[in-house]
Motif scaffolding. Sequence first.
Motif, short mmCIF file in Angstrom:
data_model
loop_
_atom_site.label_atom_id
_atom_site.label_comp_id
_atom_site.label_asym_id
_atom_site.label_seq_id
_atom_site.Cartn_x
_atom_site.Cartn_y
_atom_site.Cartn_z
N LEU A 239 31.75 49.08 29.06
CA LEU A 239 32.99 48.65 28.80
C LEU A 239 34.16 49.40 29.46
O LEU A 239 35.33 48.87 29.75
N ILE A 240 33.82 50.49 29.93
CA ILE A 240 34.88 51.31 30.70
C ILE A 240 35.09 50.53 31.98
O ILE A 240 36.37 50.58 32.34
N ILE A 241 34.12 49.97 32.44
CA ILE A 241 34.14 49.26 33.75
C ILE A 241 35.01 48.24 33.74
O ILE A 241 35.92 47.91 34.15
N PHE A 242 34.83 47.39 32.74
CA PHE A 242 35.62 46.28 32.22
C PHE A 242 37.06 46.37 32.08
O PHE A 242 38.04 45.71 32.35
N ALA A 243 37.17 47.57 31.05
CA ALA A 243 38.69 48.11 30.76
C ALA A 243 39.43 48.48 32.28
O ALA A 243 40.49 48.39 32.32
N TYR A 244 38.73 49.15 33.18
CA TYR A 244 39.24 49.53 34.31
C TYR A 244 39.87 48.22 35.35
O TYR A 244 40.85 48.43 35.62
N HIS A 245 38.84 47.33 35.27
CA HIS A 245 39.31 46.02 36.00
C HIS A 245 40.35 45.42 35.23
O HIS A 245 41.27 44.65 36.04
N PHE A 246 40.33 45.30 34.02
CA PHE A 246 41.19 44.45 33.05
C PHE A 246 42.69 45.11 33.13
O PHE A 246 43.60 44.22 33.23
N ILE A 247 42.70 46.31 32.69
CA ILE A 247 43.91 46.90 32.20
C ILE A 247 44.45 47.77 33.51
O ILE A 247 45.73 47.53 33.81
N LEU A 248 43.60 48.29 34.30
CA LEU A 248 44.26 49.09 35.35
C LEU A 248 44.49 48.27 36.62
O LEU A 248 45.32 48.36 37.34
N LEU A 249 43.32 47.64 37.10
CA LEU A 249 43.57 46.85 38.20
C LEU A 249 44.02 45.42 37.83
O LEU A 249 44.60 44.76 38.95
N LYS A 250 44.37 45.17 36.57
CA LYS A 250 44.84 43.85 36.15
C LYS A 250 44.13 42.74 36.99
O LYS A 250 44.78 41.83 37.33
N ASP A 251 42.88 42.84 37.01
CA ASP A 251 41.76 41.85 37.82
C ASP A 251 41.66 40.63 36.75
O ASP A 251 41.27 40.82 35.86
N SER A 252 42.05 39.67 37.14
CA SER A 252 41.76 38.34 36.28
C SER A 252 40.60 37.44 36.83
O SER A 252 40.55 36.33 36.47
N THR A 253 39.53 37.93 37.58
CA THR A 253 38.28 37.26 37.63
C THR A 253 37.07 37.79 37.03
O THR A 253 37.00 39.00 36.72
N PRO A 254 36.24 36.89 36.54
CA PRO A 254 34.96 37.46 35.90
C PRO A 254 34.16 38.38 36.95
O PRO A 254 34.42 38.18 38.38
N GLY A 255 33.29 39.25 36.45
CA GLY A 255 32.54 39.97 37.31
C GLY A 255 31.14 40.66 36.61
O GLY A 255 31.28 40.17 35.46
N LYS A 256 30.75 41.59 37.28
CA LYS A 256 29.36 42.06 36.71
C LYS A 256 29.17 43.51 36.90
O LYS A 256 29.92 44.13 37.85
N PHE A 257 28.59 44.06 35.71
CA PHE A 257 28.14 45.59 35.94
C PHE A 257 26.87 45.64 35.31
O PHE A 257 26.41 45.59 34.25
N LEU A 258 25.90 46.24 36.38
CA LEU A 258 24.29 45.96 35.92
C LEU A 258 24.09 44.68 35.41
O LEU A 258 24.25 43.59 36.11
N TRP A 259 23.66 44.48 34.18
CA TRP A 259 23.29 43.02 33.68
C TRP A 259 24.11 42.42 32.92
O TRP A 259 24.19 41.39 32.47
N PHE A 260 25.40 43.27 32.49
CA PHE A 260 26.40 42.89 31.90
C PHE A 260 27.53 41.88 32.36
O PHE A 260 27.71 42.30 33.79
N SER A 261 28.19 41.15 31.98
CA SER A 261 29.25 40.37 32.59
C SER A 261 30.36 40.51 32.06
O SER A 261 30.58 40.68 30.51
N TYR A 262 31.62 40.46 32.63
CA TYR A 262 32.89 40.34 31.90
C TYR A 262 33.75 39.34 32.62
O TYR A 262 33.66 38.78 33.52
N PRO A 263 34.64 38.86 31.58
CA PRO A 263 35.16 37.49 31.82
C PRO A 263 36.46 37.67 32.65
O PRO A 263 36.93 38.82 32.73
N ALA A 264 36.98 36.51 33.21
CA ALA A 264 38.39 36.32 33.49
C ALA A 264 39.19 36.31 32.19
O ALA A 264 39.02 35.82 31.31
N MET A 265 40.50 37.18 32.22
CA MET A 265 41.21 37.28 31.20
C MET A 265 42.71 37.02 31.57
O MET A 265 43.48 37.90 32.08
N PRO A 266 42.98 35.59 31.52
CA PRO A 266 44.22 35.21 31.90
C PRO A 266 45.61 35.89 31.04
O PRO A 266 46.56 35.74 31.31
N VAL A 267 45.18 36.30 29.58
CA VAL A 267 46.09 36.69 28.76
C VAL A 267 45.95 38.07 28.56
O VAL A 267 44.82 38.55 28.15
#
Length: 549
Positions: A239-267
């Motif tokens: 979840l920390i990795i997802f928060a880093y990409h979503f909040i700090l990097l403002k990355d709007s593309t989906p990605g993976k960490f280990l076997w977990f996936s995080y989504p694209a978040m346009p909003v």
Amino acid sequence: MQIKRYIQNSRKHPYFISGLLIIIIFGFLLIHKLGDIPNLFVDEATYMNEIRSIARHGTDMHGLHWPLYFAGIFGNGQSVEYAYLAAPLIKLFGFSITLARLPMVLFTLLTMILILYMVQSQSKPNSLGFWLILSLATSPWIFISARWILDCNIAPLTLLLGVLALIQSWHVQQQRWSTIWTILSVFLIAASLYGYMAGWLYIPIMLLLIAIYVLRQHKMTLVNLISYAIILGLLAMPLIIFAYHFILLKDSTPGKFLWFSYPAMPVARMGSFIDFKAPHLIHTMLLNFVAGLQKYSSGSDGWPWNSVSGYGTIFPFLLGFSVLGILTPRRFLTNKAYDIKLVISLSLLAFLPLMFIITPNFNHWNFINWLLAILAGYGLYLVHTLLGRRFLLSFTPILVLMMTCFISLGYYGRLSPNETYFTSGDVSYHDLQKISTLMGSKHRLFTIDQRVKTLQGYAMLSDKSAKSNQQILSLSDNKKNFDLNNMSSHHRYGRIYDKTKLNKFYRRGDLLLVNSNNHQFTTGKNAGKYRVAYQLNFMNHPYQVLVEK
């Protein structure tokens, strides 16, 4: 055997038995018509689609395996914790509204049972457990939140269970059981981080205050506390990795960490927070804090799915008892009950800074609702201890009567069912199934007075034709998993179209979903052309399904 012996001994204590009976009665009230009332809320319908997708396909609606967060239909985002709790039931027994809502009921009752078990003293019986359970069972918000799915409302439950498990680990004599309770605690608290984004700010503050208390009172060694923090950090790492990409990097593309996936978040999920770019930020924060206090003291936050006006999360007059609960002297409590009171008070204190930046409503501030009810129980116990049996006999019927009025009138609306949001708001699953039956296998439905985007979450829930995630996406003209400009179609979902497509696609036998106050299809040149095939309440307004004669 230990639990069985505990229950057998507790039969001698009328307050314990009374508390147990309250839980049983409350459980029946929570399960009563669970699949029918309340009607489906749009966020709940969207979330049920995610639960069903996890159960059926092992992915979210966008095809992501082990998602850390749901992008949802509209890209607005929802937390995943509750879906992973409910999906096994749906996998085993098939989808139903009752089964999708049931885990929330079970976790509510489990929390109450654990509280009663922990505060019941065998050597020094008292009424604390009774008052705690009565306070929780007469909390309107606990009743409302337990009967429907809002993804964020599971987080306070698992967090509270985790905190209670940690306290229990301090008071068991056998090291093996202490370790088991500690491990259970860290997993529950870690799970709560996946339940509500506001918890990312609140839970670290709360744990810091609890850690200070633990060290000062020598509840755990420094080594054990550090080990606890490390394990918790590892469990939260995805979840920390997802928060880093979503909040700090403002990355709007989906990605993976280990076997977990995080989504694209346009909003960006900032709707729960004040505007940090406001010209007078301090003033805005103070106004936010005062607005929250006013809503809790008045008993309404203005949102019909969160509260019934005047009743509050707990009855407003009980807030005074919550203050008394914080002040309950140690001499009236067992060591374990005192630890619970102190930790709950610290947990309430931890939310104080967030009251200035999280916009106030009963769900945004949901972490404090259980805490206020528990502390009110302590306050009621204190007054009972000081005033004696007279207070018990006079005040218990008042709480029971008020809760009876809330459930029968404010929730179910026995005198006027159409006036409560829970019985007439948004749309019922029965109505969705009826419309689906009327559509059959070939007819279209045209929404004249509603956007397809509004209807889509409901339509997906009653749609039996889509067998895979790709089919679901294609039905809304979204061929890609993450089309950030078009997470949801504005004009079509399967055979449901908005009025802009009426002239192009309408064929005889197709259905029209029309607000009953819209007479476009029943007067003038259309007079006598259509018949009413079905009537329903939709989005808090009367609607008709029309079909050509």
